[in-house]
Motif scaffolding. Structure first.
Motif, mmCIF file in Angstrom:
data_model
loop_
_atom_site.group_PDB
_atom_site.id
_atom_site.type_symbol
_atom_site.label_atom_id
_atom_site.label_comp_id
_atom_site.label_asym_id
_atom_site.label_seq_id
_atom_site.Cartn_x
_atom_site.Cartn_y
_atom_site.Cartn_z
ATOM 1 N N THR A 56 0.747 -1.230 0.203
ATOM 2 C CA THR A 56 0.005 0.240 -0.197
ATOM 3 C C THR A 56 1.000 1.291 0.273
ATOM 4 O O THR A 56 0.968 2.398 -1.119
ATOM 5 N N GLY A 57 1.938 1.322 0.704
ATOM 6 C CA GLY A 57 3.031 2.429 0.462
ATOM 7 C C GLY A 57 3.533 2.687 -0.282
ATOM 8 O O GLY A 57 4.115 3.689 -0.855
ATOM 9 N N THR A 58 3.902 1.668 -1.605
ATOM 10 C CA THR A 58 4.416 1.837 -2.507
ATOM 11 C C THR A 58 3.999 2.232 -3.421
ATOM 12 O O THR A 58 3.895 3.086 -4.348
ATOM 13 N N VAL A 59 2.510 1.963 -3.378
ATOM 14 C CA VAL A 59 1.376 2.432 -4.708
ATOM 15 C C VAL A 59 1.168 3.580 -4.269
ATOM 16 O O VAL A 59 1.198 4.752 -5.215
ATOM 17 N N THR A 60 0.817 4.221 -3.155
ATOM 18 C CA THR A 60 0.974 6.016 -2.767
ATOM 19 C C THR A 60 2.245 6.602 -3.347
ATOM 20 O O THR A 60 2.213 7.339 -3.451
ATOM 21 N N ILE A 61 4.187 5.739 -3.398
ATOM 22 C CA ILE A 61 4.908 6.769 -3.197
ATOM 23 C C ILE A 61 4.445 6.714 -5.046
ATOM 24 O O ILE A 61 5.227 7.488 -5.463
ATOM 25 N N LEU A 62 5.140 5.991 -5.680
ATOM 26 C CA LEU A 62 4.455 6.115 -6.721
ATOM 27 C C LEU A 62 3.482 6.821 -7.679
ATOM 28 O O LEU A 62 3.830 7.903 -8.313
ATOM 29 N N GLU A 63 2.007 7.109 -6.433
ATOM 30 C CA GLU A 63 0.810 7.765 -7.284
ATOM 31 C C GLU A 63 1.609 9.569 -7.201
ATOM 32 O O GLU A 63 1.829 9.906 -7.707
ATOM 33 N N THR A 64 2.625 9.527 -6.451
ATOM 34 C CA THR A 64 2.854 10.751 -5.462
ATOM 35 C C THR A 64 3.647 11.370 -6.375
ATOM 36 O O THR A 64 4.008 12.512 -6.263
ATOM 37 N N HIS A 65 4.789 10.298 -6.089
ATOM 38 C CA HIS A 65 6.220 10.946 -7.082
ATOM 39 C C HIS A 65 6.591 10.747 -8.247
ATOM 40 O O HIS A 65 7.908 11.554 -8.572
ATOM 41 N N PHE A 66 5.961 9.326 -9.138
ATOM 42 C CA PHE A 66 6.887 8.903 -10.270
ATOM 43 C C PHE A 66 5.333 8.562 -11.239
ATOM 44 O O PHE A 66 5.982 8.927 -12.419
ATOM 45 N N SER A 67 3.996 8.575 -10.731
ATOM 46 C CA SER A 67 2.885 8.184 -11.833
ATOM 47 C C SER A 67 2.396 9.153 -12.053
ATOM 48 O O SER A 67 1.305 8.362 -10.936
ATOM 49 N N LYS A 68 1.834 10.376 -12.465
ATOM 50 C CA LYS A 68 0.755 11.414 -11.937
ATOM 51 C C LYS A 68 -0.578 11.013 -12.570
ATOM 52 O O LYS A 68 -1.220 10.914 -12.060
ATOM 53 N N VAL A 69 -0.026 10.083 -13.700
ATOM 54 C CA VAL A 69 -1.229 9.882 -14.782
ATOM 55 C C VAL A 69 -1.868 8.793 -14.118
ATOM 56 O O VAL A 69 -1.157 7.619 -14.301
ATOM 57 N N THR A 70 -3.188 8.693 -13.310
ATOM 58 C CA THR A 70 -3.530 7.102 -13.057
ATOM 59 C C THR A 70 -3.278 5.944 -14.402
ATOM 60 O O THR A 70 -2.995 5.114 -13.743
ATOM 61 N N SER A 71 -3.767 6.633 -15.748
ATOM 62 C CA SER A 71 -3.344 4.848 -16.422
ATOM 63 C C SER A 71 -1.848 4.558 -16.648
ATOM 64 O O SER A 71 -2.076 3.345 -16.774
#
Length: 260
Positions: A56-71
């Motif tokens: 769950t923390g990994t998904v948060t890090i990726l969404e916040t800092h490395f991948s801004k587009v959800t798709s």
């Protein structure tokens, strides 16, 4: 009429009988299976609990800092959710399997040591013991793969942590900090067209200082250790079940020889 000396003698015999009964019961305890069960429960609990929170923390890090587009990371999110459901299944299965193996250990240990007359070896019992030996071997090999797989996120987070340590090092050149980057796209976690896909300099340092990164990194380490403990528990199960099965098989042959 009983004398005091007779009563004392009866009491001593009762105490001796209770002591011998306790020793007999303790002799039927499968200590190897008991240790393996405790280790298996602890390892699976650490792996499943820490792994679930770390994902769950990994998904948060990726969404916040490395991948801004959800798709861009939609597939990764689905895979992580699937892995979390698999974790639920692993925890439930090994809870039941550990109890069954412990019960089977009590039965086979009593049968091997012939502590109770009602515990006799039968063809059905030997077949069940053989099935547990085979299944435990298969699970042991599978958990070796799980242990290796759980080391992958530890390696990825360690690379990011070591890069951040390089940035914070007093030996680092201040003018070159912005050239120090971590690109998660090269690991195949997110596609190459993901934006921004990488973090450099002070941005990378800020990511390493977040609670999500610190917690996920250490939880992955604990989850990997839990997987290793489960592998050790399964190895103990293998040795215990294989030994009991071999002795039961030998005793069955011995019984057949004594009948003729």
């Amino acid at each position: 009429m009983e004398t005091p000396s007779d009563e004392n003698q009866v009491q001593r015999q009762d105490k001796r009988g209770c002591f011998e009964c306790c020793i007999k019961c303790l002799g039927g305890v499968p200590y190897a299976s008991l240790v393996a069960t405790i280790l298996c429960f602890s390892g699976v609990a650490l792996f499943c609990g820490c792994g679930h929170v770390a994902l769950t923390g990994t998904v948060t890090i990726l969404e916040t800092h490395f991948s801004k587009v959800t798709s861009d990371h939609a597939m990764l999110t689905d895979v992580i959710q699937l892995m979390q459901y698999i974790i639920y299944g692993i925890a439930s299965f090994f809870f039941l399997y550990g109890i069954i193996l412990l019960a089977e250990g009590f039965y086979t240990t009593s049968a091997v040591k012939e502590l109770h007359s009602e515990f006799k070896t039968t063809i059905c019992g030997r077949c069940i013991s053989g099935m547990f030996v085979f299944l435990t071997y298969i699970l042991g090999v599978a958990w070796l793969g799980v242990f290796g797989f759980s080391a992958v996120p530890v390696f990825l987070f360690y690379n990011m942590w070591s890069t951040c340590a390089t940035i914070r090092s007093p030996m680092a050149n201040i003018s070159s900090i912005d050239n120090i980057c971590v690109d998660v796209r090269q690991y195949g976690i997110i596609p190459w067209n993901a934006i921004p896909g990488k973090a450099c300099g002070t941005t990378l340092g800020d990511i390493c200082n977040t609670n999500e990164f610190y917690l996920s990194y250490h939880l992955y380490i604990v989850a990997c250790a839990g997987a290793g403990a489960t592998v050790i528990a399964l190895l103990i199960y293998m040795m215990a079940t294989t030994y009991n099965f071999a002795v039961l098989k030998f005793k069955s042959r011995e019984d057949c020889c004594t009948k003729f």
